[in-house]
Design a protein around this motif. Structure first.
Motif, PDB file in Angstrom:
ATOM      1  N   GLN A 147      -1.724  -5.736 -18.095  1.00 23.86           N
ATOM      2  CA  GLN A 147      -2.057  -4.527 -17.332  1.00 23.86           C
ATOM      3  C   GLN A 147      -2.688  -4.877 -15.991  1.00 23.86           C
ATOM      4  OE1 GLN A 147      -4.334  -2.766 -20.536  1.00 23.86           O
ATOM      5  NE2 GLN A 147      -2.842  -1.111 -20.838  1.00 23.86           N
ATOM      6  N   LEU A 148      -3.610  -5.839 -16.005  1.00 21.53           N
ATOM      7  CA  LEU A 148      -4.253  -6.225 -14.739  1.00 21.53           C
ATOM      8  C   LEU A 148      -3.255  -6.901 -13.812  1.00 21.53           C
ATOM      9  CD1 LEU A 148      -7.814  -7.512 -15.685  1.00 21.53           C
ATOM     10  CD2 LEU A 148      -7.104  -5.263 -14.847  1.00 21.53           C
ATOM     11  N   SER A 149      -2.382  -7.708 -14.393  1.00 24.46           N
ATOM     12  CA  SER A 149      -1.360  -8.400 -13.623  1.00 24.46           C
ATOM     13  C   SER A 149      -0.480  -7.405 -12.859  1.00 24.46           C
ATOM     14  CB  SER A 149      -0.505  -9.212 -14.594  1.00 24.46           C
ATOM     15  OG  SER A 149      -0.281 -10.469 -14.088  1.00 24.46           O
ATOM     16  N   ASN A 150      -0.154  -6.314 -13.518  1.00 29.21           N
ATOM     17  CA  ASN A 150       0.658  -5.284 -12.858  1.00 29.21           C
ATOM     18  C   ASN A 150      -0.072  -4.693 -11.651  1.00 29.21           C
ATOM     19  OD1 ASN A 150       2.671  -5.624 -14.720  1.00 29.21           O
ATOM     20  ND2 ASN A 150       2.003  -3.917 -16.033  1.00 29.21           N
ATOM     21  N   PHE A 151      -1.391  -4.521 -11.801  1.00 29.42           N
ATOM     22  CA  PHE A 151      -2.162  -3.982 -10.670  1.00 29.42           C
ATOM     23  C   PHE A 151      -2.246  -4.999  -9.532  1.00 29.42           C
ATOM     24  CE2 PHE A 151      -3.504  -0.525 -13.402  1.00 29.42           C
ATOM     25  CZ  PHE A 151      -3.598   0.503 -12.496  1.00 29.42           C
ATOM     26  N   ILE A 152      -2.364  -6.264  -9.894  1.00 30.87           N
ATOM     27  CA  ILE A 152      -2.430  -7.299  -8.847  1.00 30.87           C
ATOM     28  C   ILE A 152      -1.104  -7.355  -8.087  1.00 30.87           C
ATOM     29  CG2 ILE A 152      -2.618  -9.800  -8.473  1.00 30.87           C
ATOM     30  CD1 ILE A 152      -4.651  -9.769 -10.867  1.00 30.87           C
ATOM     31  N   SER A 153      -0.002  -7.266  -8.813  1.00 30.45           N
ATOM     32  CA  SER A 153       1.307  -7.256  -8.145  1.00 30.45           C
ATOM     33  C   SER A 153       1.407  -6.055  -7.201  1.00 30.45           C
ATOM     34  CB  SER A 153       2.444  -7.167  -9.170  1.00 30.45           C
ATOM     35  OG  SER A 153       2.386  -8.260 -10.034  1.00 30.45           O
ATOM     36  N   TYR A 154       0.970  -4.913  -7.705  1.00 28.12           N
ATOM     37  CA  TYR A 154       0.992  -3.704  -6.863  1.00 28.12           C
ATOM     38  C   TYR A 154       0.155  -3.918  -5.608  1.00 28.12           C
ATOM     39  CZ  TYR A 154       0.142   1.087  -5.302  1.00 28.12           C
ATOM     40  OH  TYR A 154       0.058   2.229  -4.543  1.00 28.12           O
ATOM     41  N   ALA A 155      -1.054  -4.461  -5.795  1.00 27.52           N
ATOM     42  CA  ALA A 155      -1.973  -4.639  -4.665  1.00 27.52           C
ATOM     43  C   ALA A 155      -1.377  -5.604  -3.634  1.00 27.52           C
ATOM     44  CB  ALA A 155      -3.328  -5.143  -5.149  1.00 27.52           C
ATOM     45  N   LEU A 156      -0.760  -6.675  -4.103  1.00 29.17           N
ATOM     46  CA  LEU A 156      -0.179  -7.635  -3.165  1.00 29.17           C
ATOM     47  C   LEU A 156       0.975  -6.987  -2.395  1.00 29.17           C
ATOM     48  CD1 LEU A 156      -0.201 -10.899  -5.325  1.00 29.17           C
ATOM     49  CD2 LEU A 156      -1.817 -10.227  -3.540  1.00 29.17           C
ATOM     50  N   GLU A 157       1.768  -6.230  -3.126  1.00 29.47           N
ATOM     51  CA  GLU A 157       2.919  -5.592  -2.488  1.00 29.47           C
ATOM     52  C   GLU A 157       2.477  -4.575  -1.433  1.00 29.47           C
ATOM     53  OE1 GLU A 157       6.506  -2.554  -3.700  1.00 29.47           O
ATOM     54  OE2 GLU A 157       5.508  -3.665  -5.329  1.00 29.47           O
ATOM     55  N   HIS A 158       1.427  -3.821  -1.759  1.00 30.36           N
ATOM     56  CA  HIS A 158       0.972  -2.742  -0.868  1.00 30.36           C
ATOM     57  C   HIS A 158      -0.154  -3.186   0.059  1.00 30.36           C
ATOM     58  CE1 HIS A 158       3.188   0.734  -2.646  1.00 30.36           C
ATOM     59  NE2 HIS A 158       3.270  -0.118  -3.670  1.00 30.36           N
ATOM     60  N   LYS A 159      -0.498  -4.471   0.047  1.00 32.80           N
ATOM     61  CA  LYS A 159      -1.680  -4.960   0.766  1.00 32.80           C
ATOM     62  C   LYS A 159      -2.880  -4.049   0.478  1.00 32.80           C
ATOM     63  CE  LYS A 159       0.241  -7.742   4.450  1.00 32.80           C
ATOM     64  NZ  LYS A 159       1.653  -7.384   4.736  1.00 32.80           N
ATOM     65  N   ALA A 160      -3.002  -3.674  -0.764  1.00 27.72           N
ATOM     66  CA  ALA A 160      -4.111  -2.820  -1.212  1.00 27.72           C
ATOM     67  C   ALA A 160      -5.227  -3.683  -1.769  1.00 27.72           C
ATOM     68  CB  ALA A 160      -3.611  -1.848  -2.275  1.00 27.72           C
ATOM     69  N   VAL A 161      -6.404  -3.087  -1.953  1.00 29.23           N
ATOM     70  CA  VAL A 161      -7.510  -3.828  -2.553  1.00 29.23           C
ATOM     71  C   VAL A 161      -7.921  -3.142  -3.853  1.00 29.23           C
ATOM     72  CG1 VAL A 161      -9.265  -2.632  -1.169  1.00 29.23           C
ATOM     73  CG2 VAL A 161      -9.778  -4.870  -2.109  1.00 29.23           C
ATOM     74  N   ILE A 162      -8.217  -3.960  -4.845  1.00 32.68           N
ATOM     75  CA  ILE A 162      -8.694  -3.447  -6.136  1.00 32.68           C
ATOM     76  C   ILE A 162     -10.213  -3.602  -6.178  1.00 32.68           C
ATOM     77  CG2 ILE A 162      -8.710  -3.851  -8.638  1.00 32.68           C
ATOM     78  CD1 ILE A 162      -5.824  -5.032  -8.262  1.00 32.68           C
ATOM     79  N   ILE A 163     -10.921  -2.515  -6.477  1.00 31.30           N
ATOM     80  CA  ILE A 163     -12.356  -2.610  -6.742  1.00 31.30           C
ATOM     81  C   ILE A 163     -12.474  -2.651  -8.262  1.00 31.30           C
ATOM     82  CG2 ILE A 163     -14.647  -1.609  -6.344  1.00 31.30           C
ATOM     83  CD1 ILE A 163     -13.183  -1.951  -3.707  1.00 31.30           C
ATOM     84  N   PHE A 164     -12.828  -3.814  -8.775  1.00 33.33           N
ATOM     85  CA  PHE A 164     -12.827  -4.012 -10.226  1.00 33.33           C
ATOM     86  C   PHE A 164     -14.247  -3.954 -10.760  1.00 33.33           C
ATOM     87  CE2 PHE A 164     -12.557  -6.596 -14.145  1.00 33.33           C
ATOM     88  CZ  PHE A 164     -11.564  -5.882 -14.797  1.00 33.33           C
ATOM     89  N   ASP A 165     -14.520  -2.935 -11.560  1.00 33.00           N
ATOM     90  CA  ASP A 165     -15.858  -2.719 -12.120  1.00 33.00           C
ATOM     91  C   ASP A 165     -15.900  -3.359 -13.500  1.00 33.00           C
ATOM     92  OD1 ASP A 165     -18.186  -1.761 -13.240  1.00 33.00           O
ATOM     93  OD2 ASP A 165     -17.821   0.341 -12.734  1.00 33.00           O
ATOM     94  N   ALA A 166     -16.633  -4.479 -13.589  1.00 30.70           N
ATOM     95  CA  ALA A 166     -16.687  -5.254 -14.830  1.00 30.70           C
ATOM     96  C   ALA A 166     -18.053  -5.122 -15.505  1.00 30.70           C
ATOM     97  CB  ALA A 166     -16.369  -6.716 -14.529  1.00 30.70           C
ATOM     98  N   ALA A 167     -18.743  -3.999 -15.245  1.00 30.76           N
ATOM     99  CA  ALA A 167     -20.133  -3.851 -15.701  1.00 30.76           C
ATOM    100  C   ALA A 167     -20.280  -3.953 -17.223  1.00 30.76           C
ATOM    101  CB  ALA A 167     -20.709  -2.527 -15.206  1.00 30.76           C
TER     102      ALA A 167
END
Lengths: 409, 409
Positions: B197-217
């Motif tokens: 699931q995270l890998s899919n978001f990373i691929s999306y972010a790279l493709e869209h030059k987007a940034v993920i704010i990952f809350d690991a609290a």
């Protein structure tokens, strides 16, 4: 494509303190044996007094047991602390409701964040010279134009020129502004506002429906009864002023982190919107903040007991005596010294017409004393340097001896 | 005329928790004798473990003596603490430089403030349901439109619908966004993201030059080795993700206040601007912040020693056992329960087709248990309630007994 906040590009690179550090490093490499006297930064050096330490210890101990452990506190501040703060104001004739007092992790974050409850099209005014955080946080928010290199000013900000002639506390501007930042006792000049000076600002604010952000972080150093400790000691201030204060200098809490902000519910902003600034700051703090450390807050309560306050007064006296030692010594050298009474900062005219940076170099090279070039606080700081009175007594004494002996004027 | 930030007016009034409090108060007035079981809020209840208490005590003691007193610390965090945090990552195969780690006074302030280094025209996406701070801070900053009452959404924000079908971790959106907020283990659903699931978001972010704010609290609650604790365990995350974490749940520091944020220098934003997000966050923190309390930071160092980590693991185990007790009990009642393993939250389907608020009322009235209505976390939370596993064991046992005995399903 994620884009960054473009307003950061307007900031003049964090020039002042990195540049000082660079020069001090170069000096230390050149003269590896020489002791340096750092009177540049306003950082406390003396330990936290015993009764406040006991308060901090008790707070830690409370967290060790199931019966006394507490998790999230009130984002706006623990009630006993807000009550103690209200009591301090009450003694000065200022009546505040508890929900007008917001406890925080220090004056600097509040000073930085307070602008965020205001619209971006407000016009701001700062004293010149000034504590850089007032300016930089508004630049980052996008409330200013670009940096004008020729004038060493940001476009769109009104700079209130503080000079010898106005006792380093400029009168209100001749033009319209919406938000005015004032600091008394002042960082960097050590100037303390009189009742009349503050009164003039309050009149201006009422006339212009402007708001004053009053930074009282150094109020614990006021000894002369003629000077107000809080802007709320002045009539009508509750209608136009937000006040920010700190335990850093009162109790040696620079590393412990504790402060507070007063946003009166009687503040009049826009037309007839009373109480809304208070509600917005409350919403800001509950959304972006989770309260100051419970340990710091219990230490703060201890600092505001009778015993704590006596200890804190001695702590401030210590730094004030440092200031007095520096002042007398520099005056013996024939320098013009401002501030340094009722304030931990001394604002010293450079000899002749030499620049802030040249005098900085001269003090460093000839007497091994580090100060802060006044021009780093704004264009009107040119021709001055700031001495900080925070330091161990023996270091202060050695520093002034070195200046008296070695500085060639 | 000082004008207030108009974006505050878009906020739906702090509806959820005040409304819960109102209803709980009404209940308490109606049934003054009945004991209430509060499983609504995610607040720690167990004391801070001994070795961490000793770290906090030592920190206080250091402030009591001239030789060990320290004033302002490093705004970005004390080096020993940043080294300890780097070590934790290193053990998971993640190599971070110390100036990529920023210590703060908790995850919430960082989550709130991180958006301020980005331009206002970025389009954001949040999981639905979601921790409200992601949304509210962007509304206040002016990055959204108004609140759409029919859809219970803010215009301009993309809501990623988390449902039973996608294991409460929605895939990346089909449309373009610039900033994506992800939380795993998730608040409120207790869902934990898989590597895929995270890998899919990373691929999306790279493709869209987007940034993920990952809350690991809540990462300290992960026990199953299949789940990543940090997004940086995934390939290419360093190019697109900021990670925020906290000592609140690890060490019982909810009131002590300590957290950290990782902004990799390898983050790629805009075209080819590498390292700039790190520089901007550094500038943001040094301008608006003055460091976390030195006491909390020394406590944090103690929490990350071998002994501290063993104690923290037991603390997390305690809450996980609470979660397990609640889960088993609710399942015995025939309810569908999600989350609650590897996470301190349980996401419970309301029986039949009754609403979040109706089930809240039913749980309160029939079994004296307070939960949080799922709809308070976003429109896709309708039909669910959140149980928090934070609480003393005996209260949890009484609460589930009361549900088993008294709740009429």
């Amino acid at each position: 494509m994620a884009r960054l906040n473009e307003h950061y590009d307007k900031l003049v690179a964090g020039y002042l303190f990195p540049e000082i550090n660079k020069r001090v490093r170069a000096f230390a490499e050149k003269y590896p044996g020489r002791k340096l006297y750092r009177l540049g930064i306003g950082n406390t050096t003396e330990p936290i007094p015993p009764s406040i330490i006991r308060g901090l210890e008790k707070a830690v101990n409370d967290l060790a047991f199931r019966e006394t452990y507490t998790g999230y506190g009130d984002e706006l501040g623990e009630k006993p602390l807000r009550e103690s703060i209200a009591q301090i104001y009450r003694e000065r004739g200022v009546i505040l409701e508890l929900d007008e007092i917001f406890v925080s992790d220090g004056a600097k974050p509040d000073i930085g964040n307070i602008q965020s409850i205001f619209a971006l099209d407000n016009r701001i005014a700062v004293q010149d010279p000034t504590y850089p955080v007032y300016v930089d946080t508004n630049v980052i928010a996008g409330r200013t134009g670009g940096y004008n290199k020729e004038e060493s000013k940001y476009d769109g900000i009104v700079y209130m020129k503080c000079t010898v002639e106005n006792d380093f506390f400029a009168p209100p501007p001749n033009e319209h502004v919406d938000i005015l930042y004032l600091c008394s006792p002042n960082n960097p000049t050590g100037a303390v506002a009189t009742r009349e000076q503050l009164s003039n600002f309050i009149s201006y604010a009422l006339e212009h429906k402007a708001v004053i952000i009053f930074d009282a972080a150094y109020s614990a150093f006021i000894r002369d009864p003629q000077y107000p400790h809080s802007i709320y000691e002045l009539e009508n201030a509750r209608a136009c002023a937000i006040e920010i204060n700190s335990f850093s200098k009162i109790a040696g809490f620079t590393g412990v982190r504790l402060g507070w902000t007063v946003v009166p519910k009687t503040l009049v902003l826009e037309d007839g919107v009373v109480g809304k600034a208070n509600a917005l700051w409350q919403r800001r703090q509950t959304t972006f903040f989770n309260g100051a450390s419970i340990i710091a807050q219990k230490g703060g309560v201890a600092a505001l007991t009778g015993e704590g306050r006596r200890e804190c007064a001695l702590l401030a006296d210590y730094y004030l005596e440092n200031a007095s030692i520096i002042k007398r010594s520099l005056e013996r050298k024939g320098l013009s010294v401002y501030g340094g009474t009722n304030a931990p900062y001394l604002w010293v005219k450079t000899p002749g017409s030499i620049s802030s940076w040249d005098f900085f170099e001269k003090l460093l090279n000839e007497s091994s004393v580090v100060v802060t070039p006044g021009v780093g606080f704004g264009p009107s700081g040119e021709g001055f340097v700031r001495f900080s009175a925070f330091g161990h007594r023996e270091d202060i004494l050695e520093a002034v001896e070195s200046i008296e002996k070695n500085l060639k004027l």
